[in-house]
Scaffold this motif. Structure first.
Motif, short mmCIF file in Angstrom:
data_model
loop_
_atom_site.label_atom_id
_atom_site.label_comp_id
_atom_site.label_asym_id
_atom_site.label_seq_id
_atom_site.Cartn_x
_atom_site.Cartn_y
_atom_site.Cartn_z
N ARG A 221 0.72 -1.17 -0.18
CA ARG A 221 -0.12 0.11 0.23
C ARG A 221 0.88 1.19 0.01
O ARG A 221 0.43 2.39 -0.53
CB ARG A 221 -0.68 0.12 1.10
CG ARG A 221 -1.72 1.25 1.44
CD ARG A 221 -2.58 1.03 2.51
NE ARG A 221 -2.01 0.90 3.86
CZ ARG A 221 -1.31 1.80 4.49
NH1 ARG A 221 -1.50 3.27 3.94
NH2 ARG A 221 -0.70 1.89 5.60
N TYR A 530 -1.02 -3.89 -5.29
CA TYR A 530 -2.07 -2.83 -4.52
C TYR A 530 -2.24 -1.79 -5.77
O TYR A 530 -1.57 -1.52 -6.54
CB TYR A 530 -1.08 -2.12 -3.42
CG TYR A 530 -1.95 -0.95 -2.93
CD1 TYR A 530 -2.93 -1.26 -2.01
CD2 TYR A 530 -1.35 0.17 -3.45
CE1 TYR A 530 -3.62 -0.19 -1.61
CE2 TYR A 530 -2.31 1.42 -2.93
CZ TYR A 530 -3.34 1.10 -2.21
OH TYR A 530 -3.97 2.18 -1.64
N PRO A 532 -5.55 1.35 -5.39
CA PRO A 532 -6.58 1.79 -4.72
C PRO A 532 -7.87 1.84 -5.65
O PRO A 532 -7.70 2.06 -6.80
CB PRO A 532 -6.14 3.19 -4.13
CG PRO A 532 -5.10 3.72 -5.00
CD PRO A 532 -4.39 2.24 -5.35
N ASP A 533 -9.09 1.98 -5.04
CA ASP A 533 -10.11 2.26 -5.84
C ASP A 533 -9.88 3.33 -6.74
O ASP A 533 -9.60 4.28 -6.12
CB ASP A 533 -11.64 2.19 -4.95
CG ASP A 533 -11.79 0.94 -4.32
OD1 ASP A 533 -11.29 -0.22 -4.92
OD2 ASP A 533 -12.79 0.79 -3.30
N GLY A 534 -10.33 3.43 -7.93
CA GLY A 534 -10.44 4.56 -8.97
C GLY A 534 -8.90 4.56 -9.56
O GLY A 534 -8.85 5.45 -10.37
N SER A 535 -8.03 3.62 -9.19
CA SER A 535 -6.67 3.61 -9.78
C SER A 535 -6.97 3.08 -11.28
O SER A 535 -7.65 2.00 -11.32
CB SER A 535 -5.67 2.92 -9.10
OG SER A 535 -4.53 2.52 -9.86
N ALA A 538 -6.65 -0.61 -10.90
CA ALA A 538 -7.72 -1.26 -9.84
C ALA A 538 -8.24 -2.72 -10.59
O ALA A 538 -8.36 -3.67 -9.91
CB ALA A 538 -8.70 -0.51 -9.40
N PRO A 539 -8.65 -2.53 -11.99
CA PRO A 539 -9.41 -3.72 -12.66
C PRO A 539 -8.17 -4.80 -12.64
O PRO A 539 -8.67 -6.00 -13.07
CB PRO A 539 -9.58 -3.02 -14.02
CG PRO A 539 -9.82 -1.75 -13.83
CD PRO A 539 -8.65 -1.53 -12.67
N ARG A 541 -5.96 -5.93 -10.43
CA ARG A 541 -5.50 -6.29 -9.19
C ARG A 541 -5.45 -7.82 -9.04
O ARG A 541 -6.07 -8.55 -9.50
CB ARG A 541 -6.47 -6.05 -7.89
CG ARG A 541 -6.45 -4.60 -7.60
CD ARG A 541 -7.27 -4.33 -6.43
NE ARG A 541 -7.83 -2.98 -6.29
CZ ARG A 541 -9.06 -2.48 -6.00
NH1 ARG A 541 -10.02 -3.21 -5.94
NH2 ARG A 541 -9.01 -1.16 -5.55
#
Length: 582
Positions: A221, A530, A532-535, A538-539, A541
């Motif tokens: 993170r 890692y 975060p949501d919105g990165s 993110a899809p 991960r």
């Protein structure tokens, strides 16, 4: 999080700043493409698109990609042990500490004992010792270490289990604190601590894994793709053997030589994987400056002591270093005081260490003018932690005086010598004397200040390094210090797809912006561990593999025993923090 399933999709990253090598400000690319666990192509967007026509596109949206950051000095299992205890250092009084323990109990329903660290009654109103009654509202036996490491506080259930009563004699070197009637109050000091401490059960291997997974989730993170784990116990090595193929950080392990009886296990380690290597050995030459135990050539300015040299017999140090060297290990020795640094350098020289060994001195914190140049002469790597400079500012000048302080945390002076590979690897020493967050280390390296900006202008500011040089310490130099410069520490075809992605370019960011930088993604071996949501990552991960490893009874016991050893050691580390504040 903590472990990931096998397999990683090919990703093509574009529309951002991609720094391929922190040795040069001009080492930039428009795009890169990963292929499974490695970098496949780097260059212009058009050339990378041609090389990777089927890759999934990831629009960076202006973010900056760095080679995966590596913390070159930390203690993975010590931090995991910290996470298995409630932290009561912030408690305002005994009732508040008991409330913290109660909250911890609520989130650890399976725990047989309730464990805590760091109570300090001297900061509470009245300053009196707490009592067992303060903890008797808790339904399980409860054990809380004092911040000094020299006392513990327990409840009545723990005393009953330990059969500590009014008639129990004080053991030699310890005290059972008693009330006016002679009854134990619940506080045990020094050797009396063992009366209850020895009953505290070892953590299960599953509990150790949960705490390590939690820790490595935070490592990712915060943008770290790898760590160097210094001073691993035999049980820790057993842990890595069971879990090493699917860690979410790349780990380079240095065995604690003393914990292995100074007998080097044979190399190569049969469980080595792409994510974990065990090829190093850790020695200790002294203690720490905060507790006046770092070994100095002359007494401290604020206390008439020269600290403690672990090896009073220099021949023994030379012999042990030579033994592990002959077995093929890379040796790293803890040395903080100028006497300890000299002893280690002398031992390396006597052992015939050369550039092919890449032996390290961990901390290299206080150096004389005569020894500063010996790192380059002997081809020894100084492995340093910028956060130490920031953390020690409250007492360093008092301990050392202005003349010796000029040789403390002397990053620039070391870089002006011909260091092997030009390498000055950086780490944090978390949790012993630092935080895992690499932004704090970077900030300290470029400012020589605390995050609050103290002291004004920085501590001996001529020793600051620039952003690029600081980042190199966490990338190229960390890789070199682990014999991995051919596949880690840069973004290049064939290198491991380890990437740290931030919303700002840390290579040019102002100090305040470094501290505020947000992690967009951390990628290890092509896997997004890692985002975060919105990165934009993110899809992609990586999936979590929570399947427990197939542990033998012997390995499970070794892991558990090592876990308990680290829990006990953490109480001593809290004592070091107390000395820092003294």
């Amino acid at each position: 999080m903590g472990v990931v399933a096998a397999g990683a999709a090919a990703l093509l990253l574009y529309n951002g700043t991609i720094r391929t090598d922190l040795r040069s400000a001009d080492a930039l690319a428009e795009a890169l493409c990963t292929n499974d666990d490695s970098i496949y192509a780097v260059g212009t967007r058009a050339s990378v698109a041609r090389a990777c026509p089927d890759a999934t596109l990831v629009d960076l949206g202006g973010a900056t990609v760095l080679p995966g950051l590596t913390d070159a000095h930390c203690h993975v299992m010590l931090e995991a042990a910290r996470r298995r205890h409630a932290d009561v250092r912030v408690s305002r009084d005994a009732a508040d500490a008991a409330a913290i323990m109660a909250a911890w109990a609520g989130s650890h329903a399976d725990a047989a004992w309730l464990l805590g660290n760091g109570f300090d009654q001297t900061t509470w109103p009245g300053g009196a010792w707490p009592t067992k009654a303060d903890l008797d509202g808790l339904k399980k036996p409860t054990h809380v270490y004092h911040i000094s490491g020299h006392a513990c506080w327990v409840n009545s259930r723990a005393l009953v289990l330990a059969n500590v009563t009014k008639t129990t004699p004080d053991p030699p070197g310890g005290t059972i604190v008693r009330d006016a009637a002679g009854e134990p109050t619940g506080v045990l000091t020094d050797n009396a601590m063992a009366l209850v401490e020895d009953l505290v059960p070892h953590p299960t291997a599953a509990a150790v894994r949960a705490s390590v997974d939690d820790e490595l989730t935070d490592v990712a993170r915060l943008g770290l793709a790898g760590v160097h784990d210094l001073a691993a116990l035999p049980g820790d090595v057993a842990y890595y053997a069971a879990h090493g193929g699917a860690l979410t950080a790349r780990v380079h392990v240095f065995r604690d030589a003393a914990a292995h009886g100074y007998a080097p296990p044979p190399l190569p380690w049969k469980h080595e994987s792409s994510l974990v290597r065990v090829r190093g050995a850790k020695f200790f030459a002294d203690g720490a400056m905060g507790s006046w135990t770092a070994a100095m050539l002359e007494p401290y300015d604020d206390r008439n002591t020269t600290g403690t040299l672990v090896y009073e017999d220099q021949h023994a140090l030379v012999g042990n270093v030579s033994l592990w060297r002959a077995a093929g290990y890379q040796v790293a020795a803890h040395a903080i005081g100028d006497a300890a640094n000299r002893a280690v350098l002398d031992a390396y020289e006597a052992a015939g260490v050369g550039p092919g060994d890449r032996f390290r001195v961990e901390h290299a914190q206080i150096l004389t003018d005569a020894d500063l140049g010996r790192f380059a002469e002997l081809k020894v790597i100084p492995s340093m932690q910028p956060g130490h400079c920031a953390a020690d500012l409250g007492y360093a000048l008092d301990r050392l005086g202005p003349d010796r302080a000029a040789g403390a945390y002397a990053w620039r002076r070391l870089l002006e010598t011909d260091l092997l590979g030009g390498a000055l690897p950086f780490g944090s020493d978390y949790p012993t004397a630092g935080d895992v967050d690499p932004r704090l280390g970077l900030h300290a390296a470029v400012t020589r200040q605390t995050p609050a900006g103290e002291p004004a202008g920085g501590f001996y500011p001529d020793q600051r390094v620039g952003n690029l040089r600081a980042l190199r310490g966490y990338t190229r130099d960390a890789a070199f210090a682990a014999f991995r410069e051919d596949d880690l520490g840069a973004v290049a075809p064939g290198y491991a797809a380890d990437l740290s992605v931030f919303d700002v370019d840390l290579a040019v960011a102002a100090p305040a912006a470094i501290l505020e930088a947000a992690v967009v993604a951390t990628v290890v071996g092509g896997r997004v561990v890692y985002a975060p949501d919105g990165s934009p990552f993110a899809p992609h991960r990586a999936a979590v593999d929570a399947a427990p490893p197939d542990l033998s009874a012997a390995d499970a016991a070794a892991i558990a025993a090592a876990g308990r050893a680290w829990e006990r050691r953490y109480a001593r580390e809290l004592a070091e923090d107390r000395y820092h504040a003294a």
